[in-house]
Design a protein around this motif. Structure first.
Motif, PDB file in Angstrom:
ATOM      1  N   TYR A 134       2.763   4.282   5.779  1.00 46.98           N
ATOM      2  CA  TYR A 134       1.687   3.873   6.695  1.00 46.98           C
ATOM      3  C   TYR A 134       2.331   3.156   7.872  1.00 46.98           C
ATOM      4  O   TYR A 134       3.326   2.447   7.701  1.00 46.98           O
ATOM      5  CB  TYR A 134       0.698   2.931   6.001  1.00 46.98           C
ATOM      6  CG  TYR A 134      -0.212   3.651   5.029  1.00 46.98           C
ATOM      7  CD1 TYR A 134      -1.388   4.252   5.450  1.00 46.98           C
ATOM      8  CD2 TYR A 134       0.130   3.745   3.681  1.00 46.98           C
ATOM      9  CE1 TYR A 134      -2.209   4.920   4.557  1.00 46.98           C
ATOM     10  CE2 TYR A 134      -0.676   4.418   2.782  1.00 46.98           C
ATOM     11  CZ  TYR A 134      -1.849   5.004   3.229  1.00 46.98           C
ATOM     12  OH  TYR A 134      -2.659   5.680   2.345  1.00 46.98           O
ATOM     13  N   GLU A 183     -11.093   2.410  -2.380  1.00 50.63           N
ATOM     14  CA  GLU A 183     -10.608   3.216  -1.251  1.00 50.63           C
ATOM     15  C   GLU A 183     -11.151   2.640   0.034  1.00 50.63           C
ATOM     16  O   GLU A 183     -12.303   2.195   0.089  1.00 50.63           O
ATOM     17  CB  GLU A 183     -11.066   4.659  -1.403  1.00 50.63           C
ATOM     18  CG  GLU A 183     -10.194   5.413  -2.363  1.00 50.63           C
ATOM     19  CD  GLU A 183     -10.268   6.919  -2.196  1.00 50.63           C
ATOM     20  OE1 GLU A 183     -11.203   7.417  -1.539  1.00 50.63           O
ATOM     21  OE2 GLU A 183      -9.388   7.599  -2.739  1.00 50.63           O
ATOM     22  N   GLU A 201      -8.957  -1.127  -8.092  1.00 58.85           N
ATOM     23  CA  GLU A 201      -8.531  -0.385  -6.896  1.00 58.85           C
ATOM     24  C   GLU A 201      -9.759   0.188  -6.196  1.00 58.85           C
ATOM     25  O   GLU A 201     -10.688   0.632  -6.843  1.00 58.85           O
ATOM     26  CB  GLU A 201      -7.599   0.739  -7.350  1.00 58.85           C
ATOM     27  CG  GLU A 201      -7.031   1.541  -6.223  1.00 58.85           C
ATOM     28  CD  GLU A 201      -6.085   2.620  -6.734  1.00 58.85           C
ATOM     29  OE1 GLU A 201      -4.887   2.330  -6.871  1.00 58.85           O
ATOM     30  OE2 GLU A 201      -6.552   3.746  -6.985  1.00 58.85           O
ATOM     31  N   VAL A 219      -6.975   4.907   2.406  1.00 58.77           N
ATOM     32  CA  VAL A 219      -5.938   4.136   1.731  1.00 58.77           C
ATOM     33  C   VAL A 219      -6.538   3.459   0.497  1.00 58.77           C
ATOM     34  O   VAL A 219      -7.662   2.955   0.533  1.00 58.77           O
ATOM     35  CB  VAL A 219      -5.290   3.110   2.709  1.00 58.77           C
ATOM     36  CG1 VAL A 219      -6.312   2.165   3.306  1.00 58.77           C
ATOM     37  CG2 VAL A 219      -4.189   2.317   2.046  1.00 58.77           C
ATOM     38  N   LYS A 220      -5.785   3.500  -0.593  1.00 61.83           N
ATOM     39  CA  LYS A 220      -6.222   2.799  -1.805  1.00 61.83           C
ATOM     40  C   LYS A 220      -5.630   1.400  -1.758  1.00 61.83           C
ATOM     41  O   LYS A 220      -4.449   1.222  -1.463  1.00 61.83           O
ATOM     42  CB  LYS A 220      -5.705   3.511  -3.056  1.00 61.83           C
ATOM     43  CG  LYS A 220      -6.343   4.857  -3.292  1.00 61.83           C
ATOM     44  CD  LYS A 220      -5.932   5.366  -4.675  1.00 61.83           C
ATOM     45  CE  LYS A 220      -6.196   6.853  -4.793  1.00 61.83           C
ATOM     46  NZ  LYS A 220      -5.008   7.675  -4.867  1.00 61.83           N
ATOM     47  N   ILE A 260       0.831  -1.216   0.000  1.00 60.03           N
ATOM     48  CA  ILE A 260       0.000   0.000   0.000  1.00 60.03           C
ATOM     49  C   ILE A 260       0.864   1.265   0.000  1.00 60.03           C
ATOM     50  O   ILE A 260       0.467   2.292  -0.530  1.00 60.03           O
ATOM     51  CB  ILE A 260      -1.045   0.038   1.152  1.00 60.03           C
ATOM     52  CG1 ILE A 260      -0.381  -0.118   2.514  1.00 60.03           C
ATOM     53  CG2 ILE A 260      -2.151  -0.974   0.921  1.00 60.03           C
ATOM     54  CD1 ILE A 260      -1.282   0.241   3.676  1.00 60.03           C
ATOM     55  N   ARG A 300       1.590   1.717  -3.594  1.00 64.24           N
ATOM     56  CA  ARG A 300       0.396   2.134  -4.349  1.00 64.24           C
ATOM     57  C   ARG A 300      -0.013   3.570  -4.017  1.00 64.24           C
ATOM     58  O   ARG A 300      -0.438   4.325  -4.889  1.00 64.24           O
ATOM     59  CB  ARG A 300      -0.768   1.178  -4.029  1.00 64.24           C
ATOM     60  CG  ARG A 300      -2.006   1.440  -4.860  1.00 64.24           C
ATOM     61  CD  ARG A 300      -3.125   0.499  -4.474  1.00 64.24           C
ATOM     62  NE  ARG A 300      -2.998  -0.829  -5.026  1.00 64.24           N
ATOM     63  CZ  ARG A 300      -3.385  -1.192  -6.240  1.00 64.24           C
ATOM     64  NH1 ARG A 300      -3.928  -0.306  -7.041  1.00 64.24           N
ATOM     65  NH2 ARG A 300      -3.243  -2.433  -6.646  1.00 64.24           N
ATOM     66  N   ASN A 301       0.102   3.935  -2.722  1.00 67.73           N
ATOM     67  CA  ASN A 301      -0.381   5.255  -2.298  1.00 67.73           C
ATOM     68  C   ASN A 301       0.710   6.322  -2.268  1.00 67.73           C
ATOM     69  O   ASN A 301       0.415   7.502  -2.038  1.00 67.73           O
ATOM     70  CB  ASN A 301      -1.034   5.143  -0.914  1.00 67.73           C
ATOM     71  CG  ASN A 301      -2.332   4.360  -0.946  1.00 67.73           C
ATOM     72  OD1 ASN A 301      -3.406   4.931  -1.040  1.00 67.73           O
ATOM     73  ND2 ASN A 301      -2.251   3.027  -0.881  1.00 67.73           N
TER      74      ASN A 301
END
Ligand SMILES: Nc1ncnc2c1ncn2[C@@H]1O[C@H](COP(=O)(O)OP(=O)(O)OP(=O)(O)O)[C@@H](O)[C@H]1O
Ligand SMILES: [Mg+2]
Length: 405
Positions: free
Chosen positions: A228, A261, A259, A270-271, A220, A223-224
């Protein structure tokens, strides 16, 4: 057995604890206490540097303090790490790794917190304790040390130790079965035949829930395009991770996965895409993720096949228990079952044990604790435990005489 006899199940993510006198029902919230297996050691040097360093050349190391949150707290990171807070820097210790105690001072601090602050033991009026252990991983020396600390540091009236897999089956009213324990540090497979742990068949995968969290976090972040925390990745895992029903389903679902959310409990968005399906797939197709180990189902198959008795082999195949908190992952039980049906010849009927209706909802996740809770009633009443007299007479090694694990 006193009302305050303690039942403990040690895991690398959390310790499950409670009294043997708790009420058992389908509605009961058991175990009463699930606390992170984490201890913070505060180092007060930073503060001293501000206030006193000119006068006091000596550095002072703060005492061990308990971690504050319940299960799900940010401290559930596994392993040791150094962080900073307003009170100075602290080190987070994970005294249990892969189900085995590896930091005895930290563990003692955690036991102290559990017994005196959570379970209400009073100094000088300590009770007995039942400890659920993964016997396939822990050594004889570790069992001796645990026994010694219980009698010498905590002055317990008695100690009883039992294997987690055997206890887990007991919570389902079974004495034979194959337990797949999806824990934090590992995924363990153990066969229990007629109430005895079948040692040669035990095995474990070199990863567990911690690796799923790590995988999701990295995915993630990529991807984001931002960082995190472990806690965020863990929350996401609990809510979104899913296991596909077969490798074919995995292939098609990941190919067309869109994808979406997701809003985390702390409000962060978070996607997430196919990684929600990938994290758990590592159990069934470890080679896709660079692991050279057997798949989970091959491991179960090999373990059961190593039991020579044909009748028992069949019984084990029909009594598979998917336990540990990782068993709560959506689709996990079904995938294990689907793949077992393919792995065994058609004359076998693999089946997953279902929670008895009268047992707590959380029973699959905490089955070792619930099994310990049930076994304690008989074990202490029938004097199967180590008494203080036994301990004084024979020393810590009495643990091996008492418990043929
Ligand atoms: N609802 C959930 N869905 C998926 N995973 C979960 C869920 N709840 C907890 N987990 C995961 O399960 C793991 C902890 O499982 P468990 O409490 O059985 O391990 P443990 O006994 O502490 O560790 P071990 O047995 O490996 O020493 C953690 O990785 C946690 O994130
Ligand atoms: Mg465990």
């Amino acid at each position: 057995m006193g009302d305050r006899t303690a039942i403990l199940d040690h895991g690398s993510w959390s310790i499950k604890a409670g009294h043997a006198s708790s009420a058992l029902s389908a509605e009961a919230d058991l175990p009463p206490l699930v606390t992170p297996t984490t201890v913070r050691v505060y180092d007060v040097r930073t503060k001293l540097q501000f206030d006193q360093i000119m006068e006091d050349a000596e550095t002072v190391r703060g005492g061990v303090s308990k971690s504050s949150g319940g299960a799900g707290d940010a401290s559930l990171s596994g392993g040791d790490s150094v962080e900073a807070s307003a009170n100075g820097s602290y080190t987070e210790l994970g005294p249990v790794q892969d189900g085995v105690i590896c930091d005895w001072d930290a563990m003692e601090a955690l036991w102290h917190y559990i017994f005196y602050e959570q379970l209400g033991w009073e100094k000088g009026e300590e009770e007995a304790v039942l400890i659920a252990e993964r016997m396939l991983s822990s050594s004889k020396l570790q069992r001796e040390l645990t026994t010694q600390i219980m009698f010498e540091k905590f002055n317990t009236k008695g100690v009883y130790m039992a294997d987690q897999a055997r206890l887990s089956l007991g919570s389902y009213g079974k004495v034979s079965g194959c337990v797949v324990d999806i824990g934090h540090g590992k995924i363990g497979v153990s066969c229990v035949a007629d109430g005895q742990l079948h040692m040669p068949s035990g095995d474990s995968m070199p990863f567990g829930g911690e690796a799923f969290t790590h995988f999701l976090r990295e995915a993630i972040q990529a991807r984001n395009g931002r960082e995190y925390s472990v806690k965020s990745a863990e929350d996401l895992k609990h809510e979104c991770m899913e296991v596909c029903s077969s490798s074919k389903a995995y292939q098609s679902r990941t190919a067309s996965c869109e994808e979406r959310e997701h809003i985390l409990p702390d409000g962060l968005t978070v996607k997430i895409g196919k990684e929600a399906l990938q994290a758990g797939e590592v159990c069934f197709q470890p080679h896709l993720f660079g692991y050279k180990c057997m798949s989970l189902v091959d491991m179960v198959h090999t373990s059961i096949s190593s039991v020579a008795d044909q009748v028992m082999k069949r019984l084990l195949t029909e009594s598979i228990l998917v336990a540990g908190c990782g068993s709560a992952t959506r689709g996990m039980e079904q995938r294990v079952l689907n793949e077992l049906k393919l792995a065994f010849p058609p004359s076998y009927s693999p089946s997953i044990l279902r929670r008895p209706e009268y047992m707590p909802q959380t029973c699959p996740m905490h089955s070792a604790w619930v099994g310990g809770f049930i076994e304690a009633k008989l074990a202490f009443a029938q004097n199967q435990h180590i008494t203080k007299y036994d301990y004084d007479e024979y020393g810590p090694s009495v643990v091996h005489k008492k418990f043929l694990l």
